[in-house]
Design a protein around this motif. Structure first.
Motif, PDB file in Angstrom:
ATOM      1  N   VAL A   5       0.855  -1.175   0.000  1.00  0.00           N
ATOM      2  CA  VAL A   5       0.000   0.000   0.000  1.00  0.00           C
ATOM      3  C   VAL A   5       0.896   1.233   0.000  1.00  0.00           C
ATOM      4  CG1 VAL A   5      -1.775   1.265   1.269  1.00  0.00           C
ATOM      5  CG2 VAL A   5      -1.823  -1.230   1.246  1.00  0.00           C
ATOM      6  N   GLY A   6       0.778   2.048  -1.038  1.00  0.00           N
ATOM      7  CA  GLY A   6       1.606   3.240  -1.179  1.00  0.00           C
ATOM      8  C   GLY A   6       1.182   4.364  -0.251  1.00  0.00           C
ATOM      9  N   GLY A  65      -2.498  -9.655  -6.258  1.00  0.00           N
ATOM     10  CA  GLY A  65      -1.209  -9.324  -6.860  1.00  0.00           C
ATOM     11  C   GLY A  65      -1.068  -7.856  -7.197  1.00  0.00           C
ATOM     12  N   VAL A  66      -1.766  -6.995  -6.457  1.00  0.00           N
ATOM     13  CA  VAL A  66      -1.753  -5.557  -6.708  1.00  0.00           C
ATOM     14  C   VAL A  66      -0.842  -4.883  -5.701  1.00  0.00           C
ATOM     15  CG1 VAL A  66      -3.194  -3.481  -6.723  1.00  0.00           C
ATOM     16  CG2 VAL A  66      -4.109  -5.621  -7.591  1.00  0.00           C
ATOM     17  N   SER A  67      -0.159  -3.814  -6.122  1.00  0.00           N
ATOM     18  CA  SER A  67       0.645  -3.022  -5.216  1.00  0.00           C
ATOM     19  C   SER A  67       0.599  -1.567  -5.660  1.00  0.00           C
ATOM     20  CB  SER A  67       2.098  -3.499  -5.208  1.00  0.00           C
ATOM     21  OG  SER A  67       2.879  -2.672  -4.379  1.00  0.00           O
ATOM     22  N   THR A  68       0.381  -0.661  -4.707  1.00  0.00           N
ATOM     23  CA  THR A  68       0.405   0.766  -5.018  1.00  0.00           C
ATOM     24  C   THR A  68       1.693   1.405  -4.509  1.00  0.00           C
ATOM     25  OG1 THR A  68      -0.826   1.294  -2.999  1.00  0.00           O
ATOM     26  CG2 THR A  68      -2.105   0.981  -5.021  1.00  0.00           C
ATOM     27  N   CYS A  69       2.627   0.590  -4.008  1.00  0.00           N
ATOM     28  CA  CYS A  69       3.930   1.086  -3.585  1.00  0.00           C
ATOM     29  C   CYS A  69       4.779   1.371  -4.817  1.00  0.00           C
ATOM     30  CB  CYS A  69       4.651   0.051  -2.732  1.00  0.00           C
ATOM     31  SG  CYS A  69       4.057  -0.033  -1.058  1.00  0.00           S
ATOM     32  N   PRO A  70       5.579   2.431  -4.744  1.00  0.00           N
ATOM     33  CA  PRO A  70       6.487   2.681  -5.877  1.00  0.00           C
ATOM     34  C   PRO A  70       7.513   1.551  -5.987  1.00  0.00           C
ATOM     35  CG  PRO A  70       6.911   4.207  -4.056  1.00  0.00           C
ATOM     36  CD  PRO A  70       5.713   3.400  -3.692  1.00  0.00           C
TER      37      PRO A  70
END
Length: 74
Positions: A5-6, A65-70
């Motif tokens: 989570v970004g 398989g989702v990521s909002t982290c850079p």
């Protein structure tokens, strides 16, 4: 678990979680005219949003398989 989570996502989750918690408490206290069943539902949603916002990890994101982290550029 790995953080997925970004920063912007964390901020949004924290703000929405706090808002949902405040509405939940207002319904519970009778300050807001809404069905009583709405209070625990909003309370659960609030806790989930706040925990995922603070920890930076979302189980649903992991499963999908989702990521909002850079991405790490190194």
């Amino acid at each position: 678990m790995e953080q997925n989570v970004g920063a912007t996502d964390q901020l949004v989750r924290t703000v929405l979680g706090a808002g949902a918690g405040a509405i939940s408490l207002a319904v519970l206290a009778g300050a807001l005219s809404a069905p009583v069943v709405l209070s625990p539902v909003l309370g659960i949603i609030s806790v989930i949003l706040l925990v995922t916002g603070v920890t930076g990890t979302c189980g649903l994101y992991s499963a999908l398989g989702v990521s909002t982290c850079p991405r790490d550029t190194a």
